[in-house]
Write an enzyme that holds these catalytic residues in place. Structure first.
Site, PDB file in Angstrom:
ATOM      1  CG  ASP A 125      52.359  39.765  44.592  1.00 55.74           C
ATOM      2  OD1 ASP A 125      53.098  39.259  45.719  1.00 55.74           O
ATOM      3  OD2 ASP A 125      51.726  40.908  44.695  1.00 55.74           O
ATOM      4  CE  LYS A 137      47.875  26.749  46.408  1.00 57.64           C
ATOM      5  NZ  LYS A 137      46.788  27.499  45.781  1.00 57.64           N
ATOM      6  CG  MET A 197      40.783  39.602  44.450  1.00 54.01           C
ATOM      7  SD  MET A 197      41.627  40.107  46.126  1.00 54.01           S
ATOM      8  CE  MET A 197      40.922  41.876  46.264  1.00 54.01           C
TER       9      MET A 197
HETATM   10  N1  SAH Z   1      46.788  45.385  42.669  1.00 55.99           N
HETATM   11  C1  SAH Z   1      46.221  44.669  41.573  1.00 55.99           C
HETATM   12  C2  SAH Z   1      45.126  44.139  42.316  1.00 55.99           C
HETATM   13  C3  SAH Z   1      45.332  42.855  42.998  1.00 55.99           C
HETATM   14  S1  SAH Z   1      43.910  42.017  43.534  1.00 55.99           S
HETATM   15  C4  SAH Z   1      45.763  45.574  40.580  1.00 55.99           C
HETATM   16  O1  SAH Z   1      45.836  46.688  41.003  1.00 55.99           O
HETATM   17  O2  SAH Z   1      45.314  45.316  39.635  1.00 55.99           O
HETATM   18  C5  SAH Z   1      43.854  40.591  42.361  1.00 55.99           C
HETATM   19  C6  SAH Z   1      42.653  40.828  41.672  1.00 55.99           C
HETATM   20  O3  SAH Z   1      42.926  41.786  40.669  1.00 55.99           O
HETATM   21  C7  SAH Z   1      42.318  39.631  40.898  1.00 55.99           C
HETATM   22  O4  SAH Z   1      41.486  38.676  41.609  1.00 55.99           O
HETATM   23  C8  SAH Z   1      41.340  40.275  39.881  1.00 55.99           C
HETATM   24  O5  SAH Z   1      40.027  40.503  40.281  1.00 55.99           O
HETATM   25  C9  SAH Z   1      42.382  41.465  39.523  1.00 55.99           C
HETATM   26  N2  SAH Z   1      43.076  41.199  38.411  1.00 55.99           N
HETATM   27  C10 SAH Z   1      44.410  41.596  38.425  1.00 55.99           C
HETATM   28  N3  SAH Z   1      44.946  41.118  37.287  1.00 55.99           N
HETATM   29  C11 SAH Z   1      43.960  40.943  36.452  1.00 55.99           C
HETATM   30  C12 SAH Z   1      43.763  40.788  35.016  1.00 55.99           C
HETATM   31  N4  SAH Z   1      44.657  40.571  34.151  1.00 55.99           N
HETATM   32  N5  SAH Z   1      42.321  40.420  34.512  1.00 55.99           N
HETATM   33  C13 SAH Z   1      41.380  40.718  35.246  1.00 55.99           C
HETATM   34  N6  SAH Z   1      41.495  40.717  36.700  1.00 55.99           N
HETATM   35  C14 SAH Z   1      42.728  41.010  37.238  1.00 55.99           C
END
Ligand code: SAH
Length: 488
Positions: free
Chosen positions: A36, A58, A173
Site C-alpha cells: 500500500d 496511484k 482519515m
Molecule cells: N491500517 C492503518 C490505517 C489505514 S487507514 C493503521 O492501522 O494505521 C489510513 C489512515 O491511517 C490515514 O488516513 C491516517 O488517518 C492514518 N495513518 C496511517 N499512517 C499514519 C501516520 N504515519 N501518521 C498519522 N496517521 C496515519
C-alpha cells in the site's frame, strides 16, 4: 502441485523498526509483495532480488489499483504456488480491509496467515507524547473512521454515544472533515475546550503535530496538515506538553539519503538516527561474485604488478591460487594494495606489500577488485580481474523512487568519493536522472573529491565538510548551524 500462501502483514505506521519480527521474516521470504501507499518504502529493500512488487497506490497512469484487482492478484499468485505478502500500513485490521481480502481467500481455499502491526492511532499518538489511556485522564478509547459518509457527505458516526461514553477518540482519515467532527462532538456533549491533537506522518522524523481544542482545531490545521494524519480528541492530549519525547530531538524533520559501505559510515547513519533523523542507507548496489576468466590466470607469470583493491580481492586471489596448487614464489610480480585495510589483509596472509607508487608507474599490471572499486580506479595499463559485478535490485529502485515521491527525504549525505561513485553507478544502471534531486535535496558532501565527483552528474553540494568530519560535525551542519556557500 505447490501450494501458495498469503501473509497479511502490518507494516506499522512509518518508523521502519516498528515492523514485527514475524512480519519482517515473511517479507524476506516473499515471492510477491502487494503493498500500500502508506507503507514505509524502505521496507521493500528487505525483499528477495527476484520478488515481484505490486503497488496498490496511484499508478503512473494516475489510477489506483481497484480493490477487486488487488484481491485478484492475491489469488492468482497464491494459486501459482507463490508466497505472497500483502503489506499494509499500520495494522491490517484497522481500516485495512483485511477482513474482505482474507474472506475471499477462505472462500477459495487458499491458505493465509495474518500478522498484526502497530496501528497509527496508538503509535503516532505516543510518538507525539500522548498515551492513549491513562489512569487519571482516559479509561477508554475508540478508533473511528472519518471517511465513511452518510448521504449528506458527513462521517457516518453515532455522535451522541461517542461523545458521551469514550474518553479518547482517534479519527483516521478525518482531516478533510475536521470541522464537522469538532462541531458534532461539541453539539453532542463534549466541552468546546476539550483538547485535540492532529498528527501527520506520525513516527517518521517528519512527523508534524498541531494541538488545540474542539473549538479551535479546525482553523489551526487548515492548510497546514493533510493526510495521512490522525485526530485525537480527549483530556489525555494535555500530556503532550510534558511527554513530547520525539519532536524535540536535534535532527527532527530530517529525511536523509546516505549511501553507506564501511562500518564507520553505518555507525554514523545510526548515530544520526538517534539524533532524530530518518536515515535511508541508499542508494544501494548489490554485488554478485563473478566467475573467473581463466585467461587472467594463464598469464599470471607475466604480470609485474598485482594490485589488490580490497581484502575480498586478496581472499579471492589466494583461494584461486590454493585451488590450483600454485607456488606463489614462481611469480615475478610485486604486490600492491590500494588502501590500508587491503594492505593489512595481504600482510596477515604473509605477503610483502610494496609502497603504492601510482598507476602511471605500472608496466604490466593485474588489478583485482569489484566492479565498483575498479570503476573508480580506471587504470588504463592493466588487466582487470573483476571479482564482483554490481547490480541494483527491484526493491532498491522502487524504494528509492517511492521515498522521493512521498517527500520522505530532503537531504543527501555523501561521505566519501567511493559513495559518490556508487551513486553515479546507481544512476547509470537505472537510467534515472538527477534533475529532480537537485531541486528537492540539500546536498552535504565530505571532502572536495566527493563533491567533484557529484558535480559530474549535475549534483552541486550545498555544503562541503572536511573529509575527516565527525558525526557531531555532520549533525551540526544538518541542524543548520554551519552556513557555507553552495559548492564551497
Ligand atoms: N491500517 C492503518 C490505517 C489505514 S487507514 C493503521 O492501522 O494505521 C489510513 C489512515 O491511517 C490515514 O488516513 C491516517 O488517518 C492514518 N495513518 C496511517 N499512517 C499514519 C501516520 N504515519 N501518521 C498519522 N496517521 C496515519
Amino acid at each position: 502441485m505447490k501450494r501458495g500462501i498469503v501473509y497479511f502483514v502490518g507494516a506499522g505506521p512509518g518508523d521502519k523498526e516498528l515492523l514485527t519480527i514475524k512480519g519482517l521474516n515473511a517479507l524476506r521470504e516473499a515471492d510477491v509483495v502487494v503493498y500500500d501507499r502508506l507503507v514505509n518504502p524502505v521496507l521493500l529493500t528487505e525483499t528477495k532480488e527476484s520478488a515481484k512488487l505490486i503497488y496498490c497506490g496511484k499508478q503512473p497512469c494516475k489510477h489506483t489499483l481497484r480493490q477487486e484487482d488487488i484481491q485478484k492478484e492475491l489469488l492468482i499468485h497464491a494459486r501459482k504456488g507463490k508466497k505472497v505478502v500483502r503489506l499494509k500500513g499500520g495494522d491490517p485490521a484497522v481500516f485495512g480491509r483485511v477482513g474482505e481480502e482474507a474472506e475471499l481467500l477462505a472462500d477459495n481455499h487458499v491458505p493465509y496467515e495474518i500478522i498484526p502491526g502497530i496501528t497509527a492511532g496508538i503509535a503516532a499518538t505516543m510518538y507525539a507524547g500522548v498515551p492513549i489511556t491513562h489512569r487519571e485522564h482516559s479509561g477508554s478509547f475508540a478508533v473511528v473512521t472519518g471517511h465513511t459518509k452518510t448521504s449528506d457527505g458527513k462521517p457516518d458516526v453515532k455522535w451522541k454515544s461517542l461523545a458521551e461514553s469514550v474518553s479518547t477518540i482517534v479519527f483516521y482519515m478525518g482531516v478533510k472533515h475536521i470541522r464537522t467532527i469538532a462541531s458534532e462532538l461539541i453539539s453532542n456533549g463534549k466541552r468546546a475546550d476539550t483538547p485535540v491533537m492532529v498528527s501527520q506522518w506520525g513516527t517518521y522524523s517528519r512527523q508534524q503535530t498541531i494541538t488545540g481544542t474542539l473549538a479551535t482545531i479546525a482553523n489551526l490545521v487548515e492548510g497546514q496538515i493533510q493526510n495521512p494524519a490522525i485526530i485525537v480528541v480527549g483530556e489525555v492530549v494535555k500530556l503532550r506538553s510534558k511527554l513530547n519525547w520525539f519532536d524535540n530531538r536535534m535532527l527532527h524533520g530530517k529525511g536523509i539519503l546516505m549511501p553507506t559501505s564501511t562500518i564507520e559510515e553505518k555507525e554514523a547513519a545510526q548515530h544520526l538516527r538517534k539524533l532524530g533523523a530518518d536515515v535511508y542507507e541508499h542508494p544501494k548496489l548489490t554485488e554478485y561474485s563473478t566467475c573467473l576468466d581463466n585467461e587472467v590466470f594463464e598469464d599470471i607469470e607475466h604480470y609485474e604488478e598485482i594490485v589488490f583493491y580490497s581484502p575480498k580481492a586478496v581472499q579471492t586471489f589466494l583461494k584461486e591460487v590454493g585451488e590450483r596448487e600454485m607456488d606463489l614464489r614462481t611469480l615475478n610480480a610485486c604486490f600492491y594494495a590500494s588502501n590500508d585495510e587491503t594492505k593489512t589483509a595481504l600482510r596477515h596472509a604473509g605477503h610483502l606489500v610494496q609502497e603504492w607508487v601510482g598507476i602511471h608507474e605500472w608496466k604490466r599490471a593485474l588489478v583485482i577488485g569489484s566492479e565498483i572499486e575498479l570503476d573508480q580506479s580506471s587504470p588504463l595499463q592493466a588487466t582487470k580481474w573483476v571479482i564482483a559485478e554490481k547490480c541494483v535490485t527491484n526493491g532498491e529502485v522502487t524504494a528509492l523512487s517511492r521515498l522521493m515521491e512521498e517527500g520522505h527525504v530532503n537531504t543527501l549525505i555523501i561521505t566519501s568519493e567511493n559513495e559518490a561513485q556508487k551513486l553515479i553507478a546507481f544512476f547509470k544502471l537505472t537510467g534515472q536522472s538527477t534533475a529532480e534531486w537537485s531541486n528537492k535535496l540539500r546536498v552535504i558532501c565530505m571532502g572536495p573529491a566527493a563533491s567533484k565527483r557529484l558535480a559530474e552528474i549535475g549534483l552541486i553540494a550545498d555544503h562541503v565538510l572536511d573529509e575527516e568530519s565527525t558525526t557531531e560535525e555532520i549533525a551540526l551542519a544538518l541542524a543548520g548551524n554551519v552556513v557555507l556557500a553552495k559548492g564551497s
